[in-house]
Design a protein around this motif. Structure first.
Motif, short mmCIF file in Angstrom:
data_model
loop_
_atom_site.label_atom_id
_atom_site.label_comp_id
_atom_site.label_asym_id
_atom_site.label_seq_id
_atom_site.Cartn_x
_atom_site.Cartn_y
_atom_site.Cartn_z
N VAL A 1 0.84 -1.20 0.00
CA VAL A 1 0.00 0.00 0.00
C VAL A 1 0.87 1.24 0.00
N ASN A 2 0.57 2.14 -0.94
CA ASN A 2 1.23 3.44 -0.96
C ASN A 2 0.18 4.51 -0.74
N ALA A 3 0.43 5.36 0.26
CA ALA A 3 -0.47 6.48 0.54
C ALA A 3 0.16 7.75 -0.01
N TRP A 4 -0.59 8.49 -0.79
CA TRP A 4 -0.07 9.75 -1.31
C TRP A 4 -1.10 10.83 -1.08
N PRO A 5 -0.69 12.10 -0.93
CA PRO A 5 -1.60 13.16 -0.50
C PRO A 5 -2.84 13.31 -1.36
N GLY A 6 -2.70 13.25 -2.68
CA GLY A 6 -3.87 13.35 -3.53
C GLY A 6 -4.44 14.76 -3.64
N PRO A 7 -5.52 14.90 -4.36
CA PRO A 7 -6.06 16.23 -4.65
C PRO A 7 -6.61 16.99 -3.45
N GLU A 8 -6.89 16.28 -2.34
CA GLU A 8 -7.44 16.98 -1.18
C GLU A 8 -6.41 17.86 -0.48
N GLN A 9 -5.11 17.68 -0.79
CA GLN A 9 -4.09 18.55 -0.20
C GLN A 9 -4.02 19.82 -1.04
N THR A 10 -4.47 20.93 -0.46
CA THR A 10 -4.70 22.16 -1.22
C THR A 10 -3.43 22.78 -1.77
N ASP A 11 -2.28 22.58 -1.12
CA ASP A 11 -1.04 23.20 -1.60
C ASP A 11 -0.29 22.32 -2.58
N LEU A 12 -0.91 21.23 -3.05
CA LEU A 12 -0.27 20.34 -4.00
C LEU A 12 -0.66 20.78 -5.42
N THR A 13 0.29 21.35 -6.14
CA THR A 13 0.02 21.83 -7.49
C THR A 13 -0.19 20.66 -8.44
N PRO A 14 -0.87 20.89 -9.56
CA PRO A 14 -1.10 19.80 -10.51
C PRO A 14 0.20 19.11 -10.95
N GLY A 15 1.27 19.91 -11.18
CA GLY A 15 2.53 19.32 -11.58
C GLY A 15 3.13 18.43 -10.51
N ARG A 16 3.10 18.89 -9.27
CA ARG A 16 3.64 18.10 -8.16
C ARG A 16 2.77 16.86 -7.92
N GLU A 17 1.47 17.03 -8.08
CA GLU A 17 0.57 15.89 -7.88
C GLU A 17 0.86 14.79 -8.90
N ALA A 18 1.06 15.18 -10.15
CA ALA A 18 1.34 14.21 -11.20
C ALA A 18 2.67 13.51 -10.95
N ALA A 19 3.67 14.29 -10.54
CA ALA A 19 4.99 13.70 -10.26
C ALA A 19 4.91 12.74 -9.08
N TRP A 20 4.19 13.13 -8.03
CA TRP A 20 4.05 12.27 -6.85
C TRP A 20 3.35 10.97 -7.23
N GLN A 21 2.28 11.08 -8.01
CA GLN A 21 1.56 9.88 -8.41
C GLN A 21 2.43 8.97 -9.27
N TYR A 22 3.22 9.56 -10.15
CA TYR A 22 4.10 8.77 -11.01
C TYR A 22 5.11 7.98 -10.18
N TRP A 23 5.76 8.65 -9.23
CA TRP A 23 6.78 7.98 -8.43
C TRP A 23 6.15 6.95 -7.48
#
Length: 288
Positions: free
Chosen positions: A36-58
């Protein structure tokens, strides 16, 4: 299907060590392994679309890489992966409710043999009603997760400990190892008595402790009659004796009382000391 052995995976060396240990454990239990990998996801307001995509990729890459390696090492074990949006502690606590065991990695402090038990690990070990195993990365080799090796369990005979003993006896039996049941307590300060009175008092206290430990272990010895069990009663700090006993051990099992409310998670001083400093995987088992 049996409930899984679940491991929190973030791609770090610590979580990969935990995944390796968990894979062997799942194999010995005939259970699936859930990464199981937990990642912040869209509910974290300070997560920009670019950072969100990179986080999800990794995150996805870490899961794929770990699964490929574990599939090759444990081909008979069913391995599933899950990427869950949310913060690690609540995600893994929810996962633990559906698992028979939760495994997480812990960082060591430099060259000191011990865990750096961060807030997530502390919360999981203190709040989960499923046993939690803490696995260090340094010095960890695959053989530590295999099905052989001795198990040490810390026992307080005057407190409820059936859940703890059931876990420890089962773990030792599956490893074809020896179970060492350790009970330690500090010697009370004695002043004003003659030496022979002190000696008799200490001797009586030790006999009483040995009797109490034997009574607690008796039904489990009967249930696991083929398992070799050694009892150890020591006049020492419980934390110090258990940490010392962890050297060369496949698994250390300690207990945790019922969850408490207020002031955050609590493990108790002995369990927390063992979790920080024992040089082997540590299972924290909640006693219901």
């Amino acid at each position: 299907m049996a409930r899984p052995v679940t491991v929190g995976l973030d791609g770090s060396d610590e979580s990969l060590a935990a995944a390796g240990w968990a894979a062997h454990e799942a194999g010995s239990r005939g259970a699936p392994l859930r990464l199981v990998n937990a990642w912040p996801g869209p509910e974290q307001t300070d997560l920009t679309p670019g950072r969100e995509a990179a986080w999800q990729y990794w995150s996805e890459r870490a899961l794929r890489s770990a699964r490929a390696e574990l599939d090759a090492d444990q081909p008979e074990t069913t391995i599933v992966t899950a990427q869950v949006s949310g913060l690690p502690a609540p995600v893994l606590l929810a996962e633990a409710e559906r698992a028979q065991l939760l495994v997480v990695g812990s960082r060591s402090i430099g060259v000191v043999a011990g865990f750096f038990l961060g807030s997530v690990g502390l919360e999981l070990a203190a709040r989960s009603m499923t046993p939690v195993v803490l696995v260090r990365a340094d010095g960890h080799e695959e053989r530590h997760g295999e099905r052989h090796g001795d198990v040490v369990v810390g026992v307080e005979p005057h407190e409820p400990c059936d859940d703890i003993l059931e876990f420890a006896f089962d773990a030792a039996a599956r490893r074809d190892g020896v179970l060492r049941a350790v009970h330690a307590s500090r010697v009370p300060a004695i002043r004003g008595d003659a030496p022979w009175v002190v000696d008799v008092g200490l001797s009586d206290a030790r006999k009483e402790a040995e009797h109490a430990l034997g009574e607690v272990l008796a039904p489990w010895r009967d249930k696991f009659s083929e398992l070799r069990v050694f009892e150890e009663v020591a006049s020492d700090s419980p934390a110090r004796r258990l940490v010392a006993s962890a050297a060369g051990t496949a698994l250390m099992v300690v207990g945790r009382g019922p969850r408490r409310v207020g002031f955050g998670p609590r493990l108790g001083p002995v369990t927390q000391a063992v979790a920080h400093h024992a040089a082997c995987p540590v299972a924290v088992v909640p006693q219901r």
